[in-house]
Design a protein around this motif. Sequence first.
Motif, PDB file in Angstrom:
ATOM      1  N   GLN A   1      27.529  -8.540  46.801  1.00  0.00           N
ATOM      2  CA  GLN A   1      28.112  -7.212  46.708  1.00  0.00           C
ATOM      3  C   GLN A   1      27.264  -6.344  45.779  1.00  0.00           C
ATOM      4  N   VAL A   2      27.142  -5.092  46.139  1.00  0.00           N
ATOM      5  CA  VAL A   2      26.368  -4.135  45.363  1.00  0.00           C
ATOM      6  C   VAL A   2      27.295  -3.020  44.907  1.00  0.00           C
ATOM      7  N   GLN A   3      27.254  -2.702  43.629  1.00  0.00           N
ATOM      8  CA  GLN A   3      27.998  -1.554  43.107  1.00  0.00           C
ATOM      9  C   GLN A   3      27.008  -0.485  42.693  1.00  0.00           C
ATOM     10  N   LEU A   4      27.321   0.748  43.020  1.00  0.00           N
ATOM     11  CA  LEU A   4      26.469   1.885  42.701  1.00  0.00           C
ATOM     12  C   LEU A   4      27.238   2.853  41.821  1.00  0.00           C
ATOM     13  N   VAL A   5      26.591   3.325  40.763  1.00  0.00           N
ATOM     14  CA  VAL A   5      27.234   4.289  39.864  1.00  0.00           C
ATOM     15  C   VAL A   5      26.288   5.456  39.648  1.00  0.00           C
ATOM     16  N   GLU A   6      26.731   6.655  40.044  1.00  0.00           N
ATOM     17  CA  GLU A   6      25.934   7.861  39.861  1.00  0.00           C
ATOM     18  C   GLU A   6      26.289   8.533  38.541  1.00  0.00           C
ATOM     19  N   SER A   7      25.342   9.279  38.019  1.00  0.00           N
ATOM     20  CA  SER A   7      25.574  10.086  36.829  1.00  0.00           C
ATOM     21  C   SER A   7      24.614  11.254  36.850  1.00  0.00           C
ATOM     22  N   GLY A   8      24.877  12.244  35.994  1.00  0.00           N
ATOM     23  CA  GLY A   8      23.953  13.351  35.844  1.00  0.00           C
ATOM     24  C   GLY A   8      24.378  14.651  36.476  1.00  0.00           C
ATOM     25  N   GLY A   9      25.499  14.654  37.171  1.00  0.00           N
ATOM     26  CA  GLY A   9      25.963  15.896  37.759  1.00  0.00           C
ATOM     27  C   GLY A   9      26.454  16.867  36.701  1.00  0.00           C
ATOM     28  N   GLY A  10      26.740  18.091  37.126  1.00  0.00           N
ATOM     29  CA  GLY A  10      27.243  19.086  36.199  1.00  0.00           C
ATOM     30  C   GLY A  10      27.166  20.471  36.777  1.00  0.00           C
ATOM     31  N   LEU A  11      27.329  21.450  35.892  1.00  0.00           N
ATOM     32  CA  LEU A  11      27.292  22.865  36.257  1.00  0.00           C
ATOM     33  C   LEU A  11      25.971  23.458  35.785  1.00  0.00           C
ATOM     34  N   VAL A  12      25.295  24.164  36.670  1.00  0.00           N
ATOM     35  CA  VAL A  12      24.008  24.765  36.324  1.00  0.00           C
ATOM     36  C   VAL A  12      23.896  26.106  37.031  1.00  0.00           C
ATOM     37  N   GLN A  13      23.148  27.015  36.452  1.00  0.00           N
ATOM     38  CA  GLN A  13      22.918  28.308  37.087  1.00  0.00           C
ATOM     39  C   GLN A  13      21.859  28.179  38.173  1.00  0.00           C
ATOM     40  N   ALA A  14      21.921  29.089  39.115  1.00  0.00           N
ATOM     41  CA  ALA A  14      20.912  29.119  40.175  1.00  0.00           C
ATOM     42  C   ALA A  14      19.523  29.205  39.562  1.00  0.00           C
ATOM     43  N   GLY A  15      18.602  28.415  40.120  1.00  0.00           N
ATOM     44  CA  GLY A  15      17.255  28.354  39.595  1.00  0.00           C
ATOM     45  C   GLY A  15      17.052  27.245  38.574  1.00  0.00           C
ATOM     46  N   GLY A  16      18.144  26.652  38.128  1.00  0.00           N
ATOM     47  CA  GLY A  16      18.068  25.589  37.141  1.00  0.00           C
ATOM     48  C   GLY A  16      17.786  24.225  37.744  1.00  0.00           C
ATOM     49  N   SER A  17      17.838  23.214  36.886  1.00  0.00           N
ATOM     50  CA  SER A  17      17.506  21.847  37.299  1.00  0.00           C
ATOM     51  C   SER A  17      18.557  20.859  36.814  1.00  0.00           C
ATOM     52  N   ARG A  19      19.069  16.286  36.936  1.00  0.00           N
ATOM     53  CA  ARG A  19      18.546  14.996  37.337  1.00  0.00           C
ATOM     54  C   ARG A  19      19.700  14.019  37.499  1.00  0.00           C
ATOM     55  N   LEU A  20      19.854  13.530  38.705  1.00  0.00           N
ATOM     56  CA  LEU A  20      20.878  12.540  38.985  1.00  0.00           C
ATOM     57  C   LEU A  20      20.281  11.137  38.872  1.00  0.00           C
ATOM     58  N   SER A  21      21.119  10.209  38.445  1.00  0.00           N
ATOM     59  CA  SER A  21      20.720   8.799  38.392  1.00  0.00           C
ATOM     60  C   SER A  21      21.736   7.964  39.156  1.00  0.00           C
ATOM     61  N   CYS A  22      21.259   6.873  39.693  1.00  0.00           N
ATOM     62  CA  CYS A  22      22.145   5.928  40.384  1.00  0.00           C
ATOM     63  C   CYS A  22      21.698   4.528  39.983  1.00  0.00           C
ATOM     64  N   THR A  23      22.574   3.832  39.316  1.00  0.00           N
ATOM     65  CA  THR A  23      22.273   2.483  38.853  1.00  0.00           C
ATOM     66  C   THR A  23      23.086   1.477  39.651  1.00  0.00           C
ATOM     67  N   THR A  24      22.421   0.415  40.062  1.00  0.00           N
ATOM     68  CA  THR A  24      23.095  -0.607  40.847  1.00  0.00           C
ATOM     69  C   THR A  24      23.387  -1.832  39.992  1.00  0.00           C
ATOM     70  N   SER A  25      24.404  -2.548  40.389  1.00  0.00           N
ATOM     71  CA  SER A  25      24.716  -3.827  39.772  1.00  0.00           C
ATOM     72  C   SER A  25      25.166  -4.776  40.868  1.00  0.00           C
ATOM     73  N   GLY A  26      25.137  -6.029  40.551  1.00  0.00           N
ATOM     74  CA  GLY A  26      25.528  -7.029  41.529  1.00  0.00           C
ATOM     75  C   GLY A  26      24.332  -7.658  42.213  1.00  0.00           C
ATOM     76  N   ARG A  27      23.388  -6.823  42.619  1.00  0.00           N
ATOM     77  CA  ARG A  27      22.140  -7.305  43.181  1.00  0.00           C
ATOM     78  C   ARG A  27      21.046  -6.305  42.835  1.00  0.00           C
ATOM     79  N   THR A  28      19.809  -6.726  42.893  1.00  0.00           N
ATOM     80  CA  THR A  28      18.725  -5.804  42.596  1.00  0.00           C
ATOM     81  C   THR A  28      18.534  -4.830  43.750  1.00  0.00           C
ATOM     82  N   LEU A  29      17.839  -3.743  43.458  1.00  0.00           N
ATOM     83  CA  LEU A  29      17.587  -2.726  44.472  1.00  0.00           C
ATOM     84  C   LEU A  29      16.741  -3.261  45.615  1.00  0.00           C
ATOM     85  N   SER A  30      15.681  -3.946  45.264  1.00  0.00           N
ATOM     86  CA  SER A  30      14.786  -4.449  46.285  1.00  0.00           C
ATOM     87  C   SER A  30      15.426  -5.606  47.021  1.00  0.00           C
ATOM     88  N   PRO A  31      15.405  -5.678  48.351  1.00  0.00           N
ATOM     89  CA  PRO A  31      14.652  -4.828  49.273  1.00  0.00           C
ATOM     90  C   PRO A  31      15.476  -3.721  49.920  1.00  0.00           C
TER      91      PRO A  31
END
Length: 123
Positions: A1-17, A19-31
């Motif tokens: 089983q693989v669990q995925l957890v996202e982070s990094g969302g939020g409120l930003v003005q147009a033109g801004g930046s 960075r989202l992250s997604c970390t997995t657990s349970g098994r490695t990303l590859s393959p």
Amino acid sequence: QVQLVESGGGLVQAGGSLRLSCTTSGRTLSPYAMAWFRQAPGKEREFVSVSSWGGDTYYADSVKGRFTMSRDNAKNTVYLQMNSLKPEDTAVYYCAAASVATMSGDKDQYNYWGQGTQVTVSS
């Protein structure tokens, strides 16, 4: 089983930046192939980007040139750097993993999903 957890969302003005992250657990990303999708209110979930286990990437036309997906297999993490954000990028962003090698933008090809992170871009 693989669990995925996202982070990094939020409120930003147009033109801004953001960075989202997604970390997995349970098994490695590859393959696994990893992808980002997004879903705006009242709309279908749509493809944003995908990365193969080797790091090849493919983007939806709507984000090409503005978003960059990368992955760090040693950290079991994928990233989505989003620049020049527009109000139409507002959505819940989901990380997804496929148990087969794919570069597909079809959400049905992905077996595992995170809970999503909200991105809101104000005009």
